[in-house]
Design a protein around this motif. Sequence first.
Motif, PDB file in Angstrom:
ATOM      1  N   HIS A  76       0.807  -1.208   0.000  1.00  0.00           N
ATOM      2  CA  HIS A  76       0.000   0.000   0.000  1.00  0.00           C
ATOM      3  C   HIS A  76       0.847   1.268   0.000  1.00  0.00           C
ATOM      4  O   HIS A  76       0.455   2.292   0.529  1.00  0.00           O
ATOM      5  N   ASP A  77       2.028   1.181  -0.598  1.00  0.00           N
ATOM      6  CA  ASP A  77       2.950   2.306  -0.651  1.00  0.00           C
ATOM      7  C   ASP A  77       2.544   3.212  -1.809  1.00  0.00           C
ATOM      8  O   ASP A  77       2.870   2.967  -2.967  1.00  0.00           O
ATOM      9  N   MET A  78       1.825   4.286  -1.481  1.00  0.00           N
ATOM     10  CA  MET A  78       1.317   5.190  -2.506  1.00  0.00           C
ATOM     11  C   MET A  78       2.444   5.880  -3.261  1.00  0.00           C
ATOM     12  O   MET A  78       2.375   6.060  -4.483  1.00  0.00           O
ATOM     13  N   GLY A  79       3.492   6.265  -2.537  1.00  0.00           N
ATOM     14  CA  GLY A  79       4.605   6.942  -3.194  1.00  0.00           C
ATOM     15  C   GLY A  79       5.305   6.050  -4.197  1.00  0.00           C
ATOM     16  O   GLY A  79       5.694   6.489  -5.283  1.00  0.00           O
ATOM     17  N   ARG A  80       5.447   4.783  -3.838  1.00  0.00           N
ATOM     18  CA  ARG A  80       6.099   3.837  -4.727  1.00  0.00           C
ATOM     19  C   ARG A  80       5.275   3.636  -6.005  1.00  0.00           C
ATOM     20  O   ARG A  80       5.812   3.607  -7.118  1.00  0.00           O
ATOM     21  N   GLU A  81       3.973   3.496  -5.842  1.00  0.00           N
ATOM     22  CA  GLU A  81       3.102   3.315  -6.997  1.00  0.00           C
ATOM     23  C   GLU A  81       3.137   4.543  -7.905  1.00  0.00           C
ATOM     24  O   GLU A  81       3.181   4.426  -9.136  1.00  0.00           O
ATOM     25  N   ALA A  87       7.897   6.804 -14.018  1.00  0.00           N
ATOM     26  CA  ALA A  87       9.037   6.287 -14.775  1.00  0.00           C
ATOM     27  C   ALA A  87       8.598   5.402 -15.934  1.00  0.00           C
ATOM     28  O   ALA A  87       9.133   5.498 -17.043  1.00  0.00           O
ATOM     29  N   LEU A  88       7.620   4.543 -15.678  1.00  0.00           N
ATOM     30  CA  LEU A  88       7.260   3.522 -16.659  1.00  0.00           C
ATOM     31  C   LEU A  88       6.467   4.084 -17.832  1.00  0.00           C
ATOM     32  O   LEU A  88       6.534   3.544 -18.947  1.00  0.00           O
ATOM     33  N   ARG A  89       5.758   5.161 -17.607  1.00  0.00           N
ATOM     34  CA  ARG A  89       4.900   5.709 -18.668  1.00  0.00           C
ATOM     35  C   ARG A  89       5.692   6.111 -19.913  1.00  0.00           C
ATOM     36  O   ARG A  89       5.173   6.120 -21.016  1.00  0.00           O
ATOM     37  N   LYS A  90       6.969   6.402 -19.738  1.00  0.00           N
ATOM     38  CA  LYS A  90       7.812   6.779 -20.875  1.00  0.00           C
ATOM     39  C   LYS A  90       7.991   5.619 -21.854  1.00  0.00           C
ATOM     40  O   LYS A  90       8.174   5.837 -23.049  1.00  0.00           O
ATOM     41  N   ALA A  91       7.954   4.387 -21.337  1.00  0.00           N
ATOM     42  CA  ALA A  91       8.200   3.212 -22.186  1.00  0.00           C
ATOM     43  C   ALA A  91       6.971   2.331 -22.350  1.00  0.00           C
ATOM     44  O   ALA A  91       6.959   1.459 -23.214  1.00  0.00           O
ATOM     45  N   PHE A  92       5.957   2.568 -21.535  1.00  0.00           N
ATOM     46  CA  PHE A  92       4.779   1.700 -21.521  1.00  0.00           C
ATOM     47  C   PHE A  92       3.546   2.603 -21.520  1.00  0.00           C
ATOM     48  O   PHE A  92       3.055   3.004 -20.453  1.00  0.00           O
ATOM     49  N   PRO A  93       3.031   2.954 -22.700  1.00  0.00           N
ATOM     50  CA  PRO A  93       1.989   3.979 -22.793  1.00  0.00           C
ATOM     51  C   PRO A  93       0.652   3.575 -22.181  1.00  0.00           C
ATOM     52  O   PRO A  93      -0.272   4.394 -22.138  1.00  0.00           O
ATOM     53  N   TYR A  94       0.545   2.347 -21.698  1.00  0.00           N
ATOM     54  CA  TYR A  94      -0.701   1.897 -21.091  1.00  0.00           C
ATOM     55  C   TYR A  94      -0.859   2.406 -19.654  1.00  0.00           C
ATOM     56  O   TYR A  94      -1.926   2.266 -19.057  1.00  0.00           O
ATOM     57  N   CYS A  95       0.193   2.982 -19.088  1.00  0.00           N
ATOM     58  CA  CYS A  95       0.095   3.527 -17.737  1.00  0.00           C
ATOM     59  C   CYS A  95      -0.711   4.820 -17.745  1.00  0.00           C
ATOM     60  O   CYS A  95      -0.481   5.693 -18.588  1.00  0.00           O
ATOM     61  N   PRO A  96      -1.653   4.981 -16.819  1.00  0.00           N
ATOM     62  CA  PRO A  96      -2.317   6.283 -16.694  1.00  0.00           C
ATOM     63  C   PRO A  96      -1.315   7.335 -16.225  1.00  0.00           C
ATOM     64  O   PRO A  96      -0.333   7.008 -15.546  1.00  0.00           O
ATOM     65  N   GLU A  97      -1.561   8.574 -16.577  1.00  0.00           N
ATOM     66  CA  GLU A  97      -0.629   9.642 -16.210  1.00  0.00           C
ATOM     67  C   GLU A  97      -0.812  10.035 -14.743  1.00  0.00           C
ATOM     68  O   GLU A  97      -1.887  10.463 -14.335  1.00  0.00           O
ATOM     69  N   PRO A  98       0.232   9.894 -13.912  1.00  0.00           N
ATOM     70  CA  PRO A  98       0.129  10.346 -12.522  1.00  0.00           C
ATOM     71  C   PRO A  98       0.241  11.869 -12.461  1.00  0.00           C
ATOM     72  O   PRO A  98       1.085  12.465 -13.142  1.00  0.00           O
ATOM     73  N   LEU A  99      -0.596  12.497 -11.650  1.00  0.00           N
ATOM     74  CA  LEU A  99      -0.682  13.956 -11.651  1.00  0.00           C
ATOM     75  C   LEU A  99      -0.226  14.612 -10.355  1.00  0.00           C
ATOM     76  O   LEU A  99       0.317  15.715 -10.383  1.00  0.00           O
ATOM     77  N   ALA A 100      -0.476  13.984  -9.220  1.00  0.00           N
ATOM     78  CA  ALA A 100      -0.111  14.604  -7.942  1.00  0.00           C
ATOM     79  C   ALA A 100      -0.017  13.530  -6.866  1.00  0.00           C
ATOM     80  O   ALA A 100      -0.764  12.550  -6.889  1.00  0.00           O
ATOM     81  N   TYR A 101       0.900  13.754  -5.919  1.00  0.00           N
ATOM     82  CA  TYR A 101       1.085  12.811  -4.813  1.00  0.00           C
ATOM     83  C   TYR A 101       1.318  13.596  -3.537  1.00  0.00           C
ATOM     84  O   TYR A 101       1.956  14.660  -3.549  1.00  0.00           O
ATOM     85  N   SER A 102       0.816  13.081  -2.425  1.00  0.00           N
ATOM     86  CA  SER A 102       1.080  13.718  -1.131  1.00  0.00           C
ATOM     87  C   SER A 102       1.228  12.667  -0.049  1.00  0.00           C
ATOM     88  O   SER A 102       0.472  11.693   0.002  1.00  0.00           O
ATOM     89  N   GLU A 103       2.221  12.881   0.805  1.00  0.00           N
ATOM     90  CA  GLU A 103       2.360  12.039   1.991  1.00  0.00           C
ATOM     91  C   GLU A 103       2.095  12.848   3.261  1.00  0.00           C
ATOM     92  O   GLU A 103       2.416  12.415   4.365  1.00  0.00           O
ATOM     93  N   ASP A 104       1.498  14.019   3.074  1.00  0.00           N
ATOM     94  CA  ASP A 104       1.113  14.878   4.198  1.00  0.00           C
ATOM     95  C   ASP A 104      -0.142  14.294   4.857  1.00  0.00           C
ATOM     96  O   ASP A 104      -1.248  14.434   4.343  1.00  0.00           O
ATOM     97  N   GLU A 105       0.035  13.641   5.991  1.00  0.00           N
ATOM     98  CA  GLU A 105      -1.092  12.948   6.627  1.00  0.00           C
ATOM     99  C   GLU A 105      -2.085  13.907   7.275  1.00  0.00           C
ATOM    100  O   GLU A 105      -3.156  13.481   7.721  1.00  0.00           O
ATOM    101  N   SER A 106      -1.770  15.194   7.292  1.00  0.00           N
ATOM    102  CA  SER A 106      -2.738  16.156   7.826  1.00  0.00           C
ATOM    103  C   SER A 106      -3.909  16.356   6.868  1.00  0.00           C
ATOM    104  O   SER A 106      -4.944  16.911   7.256  1.00  0.00           O
ATOM    105  N   ILE A 107      -3.771  15.891   5.615  1.00  0.00           N
ATOM    106  CA  ILE A 107      -4.840  16.090   4.626  1.00  0.00           C
ATOM    107  C   ILE A 107      -5.956  15.080   4.836  1.00  0.00           C
ATOM    108  O   ILE A 107      -7.113  15.450   5.057  1.00  0.00           O
ATOM    109  N   ILE A 108      -5.632  13.771   4.783  1.00  0.00           N
ATOM    110  CA  ILE A 108      -6.667  12.753   5.023  1.00  0.00           C
ATOM    111  C   ILE A 108      -6.197  11.649   5.970  1.00  0.00           C
ATOM    112  O   ILE A 108      -6.885  10.650   6.154  1.00  0.00           O
ATOM    113  N   GLY A 109      -5.006  11.808   6.551  1.00  0.00           N
ATOM    114  CA  GLY A 109      -4.523  10.819   7.504  1.00  0.00           C
ATOM    115  C   GLY A 109      -3.634   9.752   6.922  1.00  0.00           C
ATOM    116  O   GLY A 109      -3.190   8.847   7.642  1.00  0.00           O
TER     117      GLY A 109
END
Length: 353
Positions: A76-81, A87-109
Motif C-alpha cells: 500500500h505504498d502510494m509513493g512507490r506506486e 518512470a514507466l509511462r515513458k516506455a509503456f503507454p498503457y500507464c495512466p498519467e500520474p498527476l499529484a502525490y502527497s504524503e502529508d497525513e494532515s490532509i486525510i490521515g
Amino acid sequence: MTADFTDRTRPIREGEDFDIRNVETFLRDSIPGLEGDLTVAQFPGGHSNLTYLIRFGNRELVFRRPPFGRKVKTAHDMGREYRILKALRKAFPYCPEPLAYSEDESIIGCPFYVMERLRGIILRKNLPEGLALTPAEAGLLCERLTDVFVELHRIDYKKIGLEGFGKPLGYVRRQVEGWSKRYRAARTPDAPDFEVVMAWLYEKMPPESPLVSVIHNDYRFDNVVLDPLDPFRIIGVLDWEMATIGDPLMDLGATLAYWVNRDDPPAMQAIRMVPTHIPGMFTREELIRRYSEQMGILITNSYYYCFGIFRLAVIAQQIYYRFFHGQTKDERFKLMIVAVRVLEETARKMIEK
C-alpha cells in the motif's frame, strides 16, 4: 459500438469516506486548470487500495489511497506506486498519467495520489450486460492481453531509471519466504494452515532465473482498460501497487492464479473473478503457450502457477483478516475465507500430481 460499457462508480461505501475539502484544496494548488465544483464517487471493484472518481466540472481524475484497517506496507505504498507510473509511462503507454502525490497525513490521515482517468471498459467476473463476444473475439482479446503482458516484460527497466526499484537477485526465495510469513501473520482460526504448500514451495524452488523485468504482480482482465469503441484494444493497465523488478515467470504465475478454465471444478468456478470461462477464452495452457512463443522461451515448470495460487490465497486471507477483526465493514470480504479454502485445496492437489 453504441452502448456504454465503461466502468461505473457508486456512492462512497460506509466508513470509506475522507476529508474531501482538504483534498480539493490540495488538488487545486497542485494541478493547474481545475475548474468547477468538485464531486466524488467510488469505484466498487478491487479489494486492496481504494479508488475514487473525482470530478472538477468535466475533468475526471482518479484518487487512490490505502485501505482502512490492517496495512501491509509494501502493498500500500502510494509513493512507490506513483513513482513507478512516472518512470514507466515513458516506455509503456498503457500507464495512466500520474498527476499529484502527497504524503502529508494532515490532509486525510495517509498518503495518496491522483492520476488521469482512462475511460473505458473493464471486464470483471462476467461481461457487462449487453456486451457479447464470439469465441473468435474472446480468443483475440486473450492474444492482446498476453501480448501487452510480454511488452511489459521486454522493457529495458535500466534504461528508464528503474534499476533500483527492486532486487532481482534471490527474488523467488524472498517471495516464498515473504508470502509465507504474511500468511502466518494473517491467519485466522477458521483458515487452513497451508504448511504443506509452503514447505513444497520452499523445497521445489527453481534455480535463479536469467529473466529479469518490470513485473506488475496483479495483471488480469479487471486491471486492464479496453477501448470503449474497440473492446479488443487495450488502452490502459491499472493497479501498480505491487509492481517491482524480478522474475517475469512469477508474474505469469500470479496471472494464471486468476485464470479459471471452463472445465475447472465447481469450487474454482465459484471464486472466479474474471470472465475466462466463456467460449473462446484461452485456457491456462494456451496462455502459457502464447506467452512462451512471444517471449521466445520454453516453460515446462508448474511451480509458478502453484506459487500464484498460494500468493492469491495470502491476499484473500489478508483481506479477510481485516473483516474478521472488524477493521472494515465491506461485506464482500466476508466470503474471502471461502476462496482461501478453495485455493488451499487446489494447491494441495497440484502438489499431489
